[in-house]
Design a protein around this motif. Structure first.
Motif, short mmCIF file in Angstrom:
data_model
loop_
_atom_site.label_atom_id
_atom_site.label_comp_id
_atom_site.label_asym_id
_atom_site.label_seq_id
_atom_site.Cartn_x
_atom_site.Cartn_y
_atom_site.Cartn_z
N TYR A 264 13.42 25.23 27.31
CA TYR A 264 14.06 26.06 28.61
C TYR A 264 15.55 26.05 28.13
O TYR A 264 15.61 27.32 29.29
CB TYR A 264 13.34 24.24 29.42
CG TYR A 264 14.19 24.67 31.41
CD1 TYR A 264 13.72 25.49 32.19
CD2 TYR A 264 15.21 24.24 31.56
CE1 TYR A 264 13.77 26.20 33.31
CE2 TYR A 264 16.12 24.64 32.82
CZ TYR A 264 15.12 25.68 33.98
OH TYR A 264 15.54 25.87 34.40
N ARG A 265 15.81 25.76 28.43
CA ARG A 265 17.36 26.18 28.03
C ARG A 265 17.92 27.01 27.25
O ARG A 265 18.71 28.63 27.44
CB ARG A 265 18.69 25.08 27.07
CG ARG A 265 20.27 25.46 27.30
CD ARG A 265 21.04 24.17 26.83
NE ARG A 265 20.42 23.92 25.60
CZ ARG A 265 20.66 24.11 23.24
NH1 ARG A 265 21.58 25.05 24.11
NH2 ARG A 265 20.34 23.78 22.65
N HIS A 266 16.62 27.88 26.07
CA HIS A 266 17.05 28.83 25.39
C HIS A 266 16.14 30.02 26.21
O HIS A 266 15.96 31.02 25.40
CB HIS A 266 16.33 29.00 24.44
CG HIS A 266 17.33 27.78 23.37
ND1 HIS A 266 18.67 28.51 22.75
CD2 HIS A 266 17.51 26.74 22.95
CE1 HIS A 266 19.38 27.35 21.44
NE2 HIS A 266 18.75 26.58 22.20
N GLY A 267 15.38 29.96 27.89
CA GLY A 267 14.84 30.52 27.72
C GLY A 267 13.23 30.91 27.80
O GLY A 267 12.70 31.95 28.01
N PRO A 270 8.83 31.43 30.36
CA PRO A 270 9.79 32.97 31.20
C PRO A 270 9.28 32.66 33.06
O PRO A 270 9.35 32.87 34.10
CB PRO A 270 9.32 33.51 30.74
CG PRO A 270 7.90 33.23 29.64
CD PRO A 270 8.50 32.10 29.32
N VAL A 275 6.93 26.18 33.15
CA VAL A 275 8.22 25.55 33.37
C VAL A 275 7.61 24.20 34.09
O VAL A 275 7.96 22.94 34.17
CB VAL A 275 9.07 25.93 35.08
CG1 VAL A 275 9.91 24.66 34.65
CG2 VAL A 275 10.20 27.24 33.97
#
Length: 464
Positions: A264-267, A270, A275
């Motif tokens: 999640y932190r590194h995207g 999307p 999520v």
């Protein structure tokens, strides 16, 4: 004395007692012999003195000494201090120092111990009067030979005592070494055990004495010590394995949570759906860790031997509630409750309600997660042996291999040795908790094969 070994101390005490006994015997012997010889000398003086006192005064002057050569005879006329020698002891260089005694003296007829004129020896004297009571006769006997005899006997007895003491010392040392030989072996065994060899044992002598009793007691103690060390090593090994397994079980959900958080932190998520899915996975793994930690805490409390909160519990009620909970979690699963020999009846016992409820829940959960949804689960409750009750949780799945049945109650043990919770597998602590709780209630739990296939867990508990 404390610096000496026990052998030397025992020998010293024994020789000391023997020495005291020998010395006392020699002293008493000397005293008794001296008294006996003195009594013999007095009797001899009285015998010869009585014989001499029967003679007339003129007979003393006319005849030679009427006494044996070993005696001295003195005549003291009344009214004078002159002593007339009527015979002296043969081969005695000294003379008795006889005082002036007249016929009216109170010492007449009594034996007296006198010194010699030069004070070197003693004499035994008996003053008597003649038949006319005109003079005093004093018969004296030197005590030189008497004292020499007593002294010689004491010397001989002392020499014999020394020989006896030396013989007792040699024999005592030999006997003490023989007696202490089993203790020496015990000492050697203790030294070997202190060096780390816990398998050594003491040879028990074929006797019925204190040494044999001590040997048997030591062997029993050594066996318990060896068992304690073995149990400690086994516990340490089990603890290491437990820590490794717990770390492994905790690492898996932690890795999942960390991975999704990093993703999640590194995207890497999307979309909203991605999520949401990641959050659900994190939540599931958190629940898994919480359940594992709770199981670990439960085992820790059981290992701490905390007292049970005993009360009257109806096992039939607990079984019915566990079946209802399982039916709620898996509505498509058939879970039935019944009696062992007939319909379900109240089955009461004195136990910890919370812990016993966990036993039933864990067994039903174990059957539920290790079988397919279509596999029925049967719970049976009823009276067991004399003074006991029985709980059976039966499934009709693949069952448990015979080789694994004795180990399924170990912590983190799984029959397939897998570490993953995939495929509905548990943490490996549920059955361990069951075993610990049942043991705390002085009961037993085992696994049997279900007729037709499957596993049946049988719990037997005392009613009190």
């Amino acid at each position: 004395m404390r610096a000496l070994t026990l052998r030397w101390r025992l020998l010293g005490v024994a020789l000391g007692l023997i020495l005291v006994a020998l010395a006392s015997t020699i002293v008493i012997l000397g005293v008794l012999l001296d008294r006996y010889l003195m009594q013999q000398a007095r009797q001899e003086l009285e015998f010869y003195g009585t014989s001499v006192a029967q003679l007339q005064l003129k007979e003393y002057r006319a005849a030679s000494s009427p006494l044996p050569s070993g005696f001295t005879l003195r005549l003291i006329l009344e009214g004078t201090d002159e002593q007339v020698s009527l015979g002296e002891a043969f081969r005695e260089p000294t003379k008795p120092n006889i005082p002036v005694i007249h016929p009216d003296d109170p010492r007449i007829g009594k034996t007296l111990v006198l010194d010699s004129t030069d004070g070197t020896i003693e004499w035994l004297a008996l003053p008597m009067t003649d038949v006319q009571r005109e003079a005093t006769l004093v018969v004296a006997l030197p005590l030189r030979q008497l004292h020499a005899t007593v002294n010689q006997v004491v010397v001989f007895a002392s020499a014999i005592g020394v020989l006896v003491l030396l013989s007792c010392a040699g024999l005592g040392w030999f006997l003490i070494r023989q007696t202490f030989r089993p203790l020496t072996r015990i000492e050697d065994t203790a030294a070997a055990i202190a060096a780390g060899d816990l398998t050594r044992r003491v040879d028990v002598p074929d006797t019925d004495d204190e040494v044999a009793s001590l040997s048997r007691s030591l062997n029993a103690m050594l066996t318990r010590i060896e068992q304690s060390f073995a149990a400690r090593e086994a516990n340490e090994e089990e603890m290491r394995r437990f820590i490794a397994d717990a770390s492994h079980e905790l690492r898996t959900p932690l890795a999942a949570v960390s991975g999704y958080a990093e993703l999640y932190r590194h995207g890497g998520l999307p979309t909203e759906e991605a999520v949401t899915g990641a959050m659900a996975r994190i939540e599931n793994e958190s629940h898994r860790m919480r359940g594992l930690v709770e199981d670990l805490l439960t085992l820790a409390r059981l290992d701490g031997d905390r007292p049970l909160e005993l009360q009257t519990v109806d096992l039939a009620v607990l079984a019915a509630e566990a079946a209802q909970d399982a039916q709620t979690i898996a509505p498509d699963r058939l879970v039935t409750v019944g009696g062992i020999d007939g319909p379900l009846r109240p089955t009461e016992l004195v136990a910890d309600d919370r812990q016993l409820r966990q036993v039933v829940t864990n067994l039903v959960t174990n059957a539920r997660i290790h079988t397919t949804p279509s596999t029925p689960i049967e719970i049976q409750v009823g009276a067991g042996g004399p003074g006991g009750v029985t709980l059976r949780v039966r499934d009709h799945g693949q069952g448990i291999p015979m080789a694994d049945r004795d180990r399924v109650f170990e912590r983190f043990y799984r029959a397939d040795r897998a570490r993953s919770r995939g495929g509905g597998a548990g943490s490996g602590l549920g059955l361990a908790i069951v075993g610990a709780i049942v043991a705390a209630h002085r009961g037993t739990v085992r696994v049997e094969e279900t007729p037709g296939g499957g596993a049946t867990f049988v719990v037997e508990l005392p009613t009190h």
